[in-house]
Motif scaffolding. Structure first.
Motif, PDB file in Angstrom:
ATOM      1  N   TYR A 139       0.817  -1.212   0.000  1.00 54.94           N
ATOM      2  CA  TYR A 139       0.000   0.000   0.000  1.00 54.94           C
ATOM      3  C   TYR A 139       0.851   1.263   0.000  1.00 54.94           C
ATOM      4  O   TYR A 139       0.536   2.244  -0.683  1.00 54.94           O
ATOM      5  CB  TYR A 139      -0.934  -0.007   1.213  1.00 54.94           C
ATOM      6  N   ASN A 140       1.922   1.262   0.751  1.00 58.49           N
ATOM      7  CA  ASN A 140       2.769   2.457   0.857  1.00 58.49           C
ATOM      8  C   ASN A 140       3.722   2.620  -0.320  1.00 58.49           C
ATOM      9  O   ASN A 140       4.542   3.538  -0.336  1.00 58.49           O
ATOM     10  CB  ASN A 140       3.568   2.425   2.163  1.00 58.49           C
ATOM     11  N   TYR A 141       3.626   1.716  -1.296  1.00 61.78           N
ATOM     12  CA  TYR A 141       4.541   1.761  -2.441  1.00 61.78           C
ATOM     13  C   TYR A 141       3.761   1.851  -3.755  1.00 61.78           C
ATOM     14  O   TYR A 141       4.234   1.407  -4.794  1.00 61.78           O
ATOM     15  CB  TYR A 141       5.431   0.521  -2.446  1.00 61.78           C
ATOM     16  N   SER A 142       2.578   2.451  -3.702  1.00 60.06           N
ATOM     17  CA  SER A 142       1.734   2.492  -4.896  1.00 60.06           C
ATOM     18  C   SER A 142       2.352   3.306  -6.027  1.00 60.06           C
ATOM     19  O   SER A 142       1.977   3.141  -7.186  1.00 60.06           O
ATOM     20  CB  SER A 142       0.352   3.063  -4.554  1.00 60.06           C
ATOM     21  N   SER A 143       3.299   4.155  -5.719  1.00 58.86           N
ATOM     22  CA  SER A 143       3.980   4.922  -6.770  1.00 58.86           C
ATOM     23  C   SER A 143       4.902   4.046  -7.606  1.00 58.86           C
ATOM     24  O   SER A 143       5.386   4.472  -8.656  1.00 58.86           O
ATOM     25  CB  SER A 143       4.788   6.073  -6.162  1.00 58.86           C
ATOM     26  N   GLN A 144       5.124   2.808  -7.151  1.00 59.22           N
ATOM     27  CA  GLN A 144       6.010   1.900  -7.880  1.00 59.22           C
ATOM     28  C   GLN A 144       5.248   0.911  -8.749  1.00 59.22           C
ATOM     29  O   GLN A 144       5.864   0.066  -9.414  1.00 59.22           O
ATOM     30  CB  GLN A 144       6.891   1.137  -6.882  1.00 59.22           C
ATOM     31  N   HIS A 145       3.939   1.012  -8.767  1.00 61.28           N
ATOM     32  CA  HIS A 145       3.146   0.097  -9.584  1.00 61.28           C
ATOM     33  C   HIS A 145       3.525   0.234 -11.053  1.00 61.28           C
ATOM     34  O   HIS A 145       3.373   1.291 -11.645  1.00 61.28           O
ATOM     35  CB  HIS A 145       1.656   0.404  -9.394  1.00 61.28           C
ATOM     36  N   PHE A 180      -5.569   5.179 -11.373  1.00 61.86           N
ATOM     37  CA  PHE A 180      -4.162   4.901 -11.662  1.00 61.86           C
ATOM     38  C   PHE A 180      -3.383   6.195 -11.889  1.00 61.86           C
ATOM     39  O   PHE A 180      -2.360   6.197 -12.559  1.00 61.86           O
ATOM     40  CB  PHE A 180      -4.062   3.993 -12.899  1.00 61.86           C
ATOM     41  N   SER A 181      -3.883   7.273 -11.306  1.00 62.20           N
ATOM     42  CA  SER A 181      -3.304   8.594 -11.572  1.00 62.20           C
ATOM     43  C   SER A 181      -2.907   9.336 -10.302  1.00 62.20           C
ATOM     44  O   SER A 181      -2.890  10.563 -10.270  1.00 62.20           O
ATOM     45  CB  SER A 181      -4.318   9.438 -12.361  1.00 62.20           C
ATOM     46  N   GLN A 182      -2.567   8.599  -9.255  1.00 59.78           N
ATOM     47  CA  GLN A 182      -2.118   9.261  -8.037  1.00 59.78           C
ATOM     48  C   GLN A 182      -0.778   9.970  -8.300  1.00 59.78           C
ATOM     49  O   GLN A 182       0.161   9.358  -8.801  1.00 59.78           O
ATOM     50  CB  GLN A 182      -1.937   8.239  -6.908  1.00 59.78           C
ATOM     51  N   PRO A 183      -0.684  11.248  -8.000  1.00 61.59           N
ATOM     52  CA  PRO A 183       0.594  11.943  -8.210  1.00 61.59           C
ATOM     53  C   PRO A 183       1.741  11.237  -7.504  1.00 61.59           C
ATOM     54  O   PRO A 183       1.586  10.743  -6.378  1.00 61.59           O
ATOM     55  CB  PRO A 183       0.340  13.336  -7.620  1.00 61.59           C
ATOM     56  N   LEU A 184       2.878  11.192  -8.147  1.00 63.39           N
ATOM     57  CA  LEU A 184       4.027  10.462  -7.611  1.00 63.39           C
ATOM     58  C   LEU A 184       4.506  11.018  -6.284  1.00 63.39           C
ATOM     59  O   LEU A 184       5.046  10.295  -5.453  1.00 63.39           O
ATOM     60  CB  LEU A 184       5.173  10.486  -8.635  1.00 63.39           C
ATOM     61  N   GLY A 185       4.287  12.303  -6.060  1.00 58.37           N
ATOM     62  CA  GLY A 185       4.818  12.920  -4.844  1.00 58.37           C
ATOM     63  C   GLY A 185       3.907  12.869  -3.645  1.00 58.37           C
ATOM     64  O   GLY A 185       4.246  13.433  -2.597  1.00 58.37           O
ATOM     65  N   ASN A 186       2.761  12.217  -3.751  1.00 52.13           N
ATOM     66  CA  ASN A 186       1.830  12.182  -2.613  1.00 52.13           C
ATOM     67  C   ASN A 186       2.437  11.462  -1.420  1.00 52.13           C
ATOM     68  O   ASN A 186       2.866  10.313  -1.521  1.00 52.13           O
ATOM     69  CB  ASN A 186       0.529  11.474  -3.007  1.00 52.13           C
ATOM     70  N   ASP A 187       2.481  12.131  -0.295  1.00 48.89           N
ATOM     71  CA  ASP A 187       3.016  11.532   0.929  1.00 48.89           C
ATOM     72  C   ASP A 187       2.236  12.097   2.121  1.00 48.89           C
ATOM     73  O   ASP A 187       2.341  13.282   2.425  1.00 48.89           O
ATOM     74  CB  ASP A 187       4.508  11.842   1.082  1.00 48.89           C
ATOM     75  N   PRO A 188       1.423  11.271   2.792  1.00 50.05           N
ATOM     76  CA  PRO A 188       1.235   9.838   2.531  1.00 50.05           C
ATOM     77  C   PRO A 188       0.431   9.605   1.264  1.00 50.05           C
ATOM     78  O   PRO A 188      -0.277  10.499   0.796  1.00 50.05           O
ATOM     79  CB  PRO A 188       0.464   9.370   3.770  1.00 50.05           C
ATOM     80  N   PRO A 189       0.527   8.390   0.704  1.00 48.22           N
ATOM     81  CA  PRO A 189      -0.192   8.101  -0.533  1.00 48.22           C
ATOM     82  C   PRO A 189      -1.699   8.131  -0.334  1.00 48.22           C
ATOM     83  O   PRO A 189      -2.208   7.771   0.724  1.00 48.22           O
ATOM     84  CB  PRO A 189       0.300   6.687  -0.895  1.00 48.22           C
ATOM     85  N   LEU A 190      -2.397   8.599  -1.365  1.00 47.41           N
ATOM     86  CA  LEU A 190      -3.847   8.600  -1.350  1.00 47.41           C
ATOM     87  C   LEU A 190      -4.349   7.369  -2.087  1.00 47.41           C
ATOM     88  O   LEU A 190      -3.591   6.482  -2.433  1.00 47.41           O
ATOM     89  CB  LEU A 190      -4.364   9.889  -1.991  1.00 47.41           C
ATOM     90  N   TRP A 191      -5.651   7.321  -2.369  1.00 51.31           N
ATOM     91  CA  TRP A 191      -6.208   6.164  -3.060  1.00 51.31           C
ATOM     92  C   TRP A 191      -5.669   6.062  -4.484  1.00 51.31           C
ATOM     93  O   TRP A 191      -5.504   7.051  -5.179  1.00 51.31           O
ATOM     94  CB  TRP A 191      -7.734   6.260  -3.113  1.00 51.31           C
TER      95      TRP A 191
END
Length: 446
Positions: A139-145, A180-191
């Motif tokens: 979940y915390n690595y969704s930017s790596q999908h 599938f469009s969560q901004p890469l810089g979101n911290d913490p990650p959103l949906w």
């Protein structure tokens, strides 16, 4: 009526799918095909990018996601609605990637040589793979999908990717682009995951169920319905049923039972529908409807795998309302077209700005009705009054056009007859549009 045959256990189904994909060879279709500018190479990917993902289909692996194991049968079409059915299945939209992969193996212009291909198809089950980022341990690595796919493409036969830097590649996502469009810089990650935000895939054409208005690499394709005819006779039989169906209800809306406390288009529709007269005086020639509005409660996804629940009332309705919800579009849009029920849109992004390949933008006035949602919510415009004001001659013309477009939005069954293959379905049109887009892009790079 006997109950449907129980589906195979998930592991058995996946093993059969794996055996099929491993033993299937590229074959030419029996159709006479001119393959000029139409050659496609299916990139071989390790099973961890597709079939292995199917083994994680239950809540055991994704406790908050839907259990899609029962719907893996028939290469992703799901189990038949009943044993005697040949065209109707309990199809889960999330398995479009699997079914698209299966249909690609029937494409008449496949080549084993990537250098001879006009386009390269990536059979990556992106939406299904995203579940581990949305619900699982990543979940915390969704930017790596998607990065593991990119690394494979760069390292394994890198010349295939490097020849055009991915501009000739395409894939399918069985979901909306918004997920599938969560901004890469979101911290913490959103949906959601960040697959469509990865610069590594900016050049890849991505077919999604809903697309955003601005990214040029995305293109919407129709939601999957439950109708997958295997031959022309069954397709024509359905068309005849739709054409002769008696429309006794003016308008229909299917959705959740909850009514919002804040003003929005869905609330306005529900209130107008709930307050509509239950019956009309059918002796008046000016109004042929015995019912002005019908609401179908589809709360908690109860309609998703039960086509009978929505098809029957749609067949008896003239207009089907398609208000936006969490996203601009709904599967109901395509269910209504399948039933010959004229879709009523309340914003252009719901369909006109998205599905240009399958529902040409210049033809919308011929098969649909547009009522701006602002007029309904804030200006008191009555949807029923607008629809009742449309002359019956125009209603018939619009319905005839809707019926004419059914073949463009259905996904015919794999292994279908040659006669049915002469009619372009949703996948045929998607492939054709993808090839044209890739060709135009490559010419623009010269």
């Amino acid at each position: 009526m006997p109950p449907p045959t129980p589906p195979l256990p998930p592991h058995t189904t996946v093993l059969l799918l794996l055996l099929f994909f491993l033993t299937t060879t590229i074959q030419q279709s029996d159709l006479d095909s001119d393959c000029t500018n139409r050659w496609i190479h299916i990139r071989h990917l390790p099973s961890l990018f597709n079939l292995d993902i199917l083994t994680n289909c239950s809540e055991t692996h994704h406790p908050f996601a839907t259990n899609f194991c029962p719907f893996l049968t028939n290469h992703g079409l799901g189990p038949k609605t009943h044993n005697q059915s040949h065209s109707w299945f309990r199809t889960d939209t999330n398995l479009l990637e699997l079914f698209f992969h299966r249909r690609m193996l029937e494409y008449p212009c496949l080549t084993s040589d990537p250098n001879a291909a006009d386009a390269i198809y990536l059979p990556y089950y992106a939406s299904l793979d995203s579940l581990r980022y949305l619900y699982g341990p990543y979940y915390n690595y969704s930017s790596q999908h998607g990065l593991h796919l990119y690394n494979f493409l760069k390292e394994e036969s890198p010349e295939i990717w490097g020849r055009r830097q991915g501009h000739d590649h395409f894939l399918v996502i069985a979901g909306t682009a918004w997920d599938f469009s969560q901004p890469l810089g979101n911290d913490p990650p959103l949906w959601g995951s960040s697959f469509l935000e990865l610069p590594e895939f900016y050049n890849v054409t991505t077919l999604t169920l809903e697309s955003r208005a601005y990214p040029w690499q995305e293109q919407s394709i129709p939601y999957v319905t439950s109708f997958h005819p295997p031959n022309l006779a069954l397709f024509n039989s359905w068309i005849k049923r739709v054409a002769r169906s008696k429309r006794t209800t003016l308008m229909l809306f299917s959705g959740g039972s909850a009514i919002s406390s804040t003003p929005n288009i869905r609330r306005s529709i529900r209130l107008e529908c709930d307050n509509s007269p239950k019956t009309e005086n059918t002796t008046q020639n000016s109004n042929p409807y015995s019912k002005q509005c019908e609401f179908i409660d589809c709360s908690n996804g109860i309609c998703e795998h039960d086509p009978i629940k929505i098809m029957k009332p749609m067949l008896h309705s003239s207009f089907c309302l398609q208000p936006p919800g969490e996203t601009p579009t709904r599967r109901s849009t395509f269910d209504s077209i399948l039933a010959g029920c004229i879709p009523v849109f309340f914003e252009e992004l719901s369909a006109k700005r998205q599905y240009g390949w399958h529902l040409p933008e210049e033809e919308y006035d011929e098969f649909s009705v547009m009522i701006p949602k602002e007029d309904v919510v804030f200006k008191g415009v009555s949807v029923m009054e607008v629809l009742n004001g449309i002359p019956m001659s125009e209603v018939r013309r619009k319905r005839d056009k809707v019926i004419e477009m059914i073949s463009r939005i259905i996904y015919r069954k794999h292994g279908s007859s040659l006669g049915l293959r002469t009619k372009k379905d949703a996948i045929d049109i998607a492939i054709e549009g993808t090839l044209q887009r890739i060709k135009a892009r490559l010419e623009g790079l010269k």
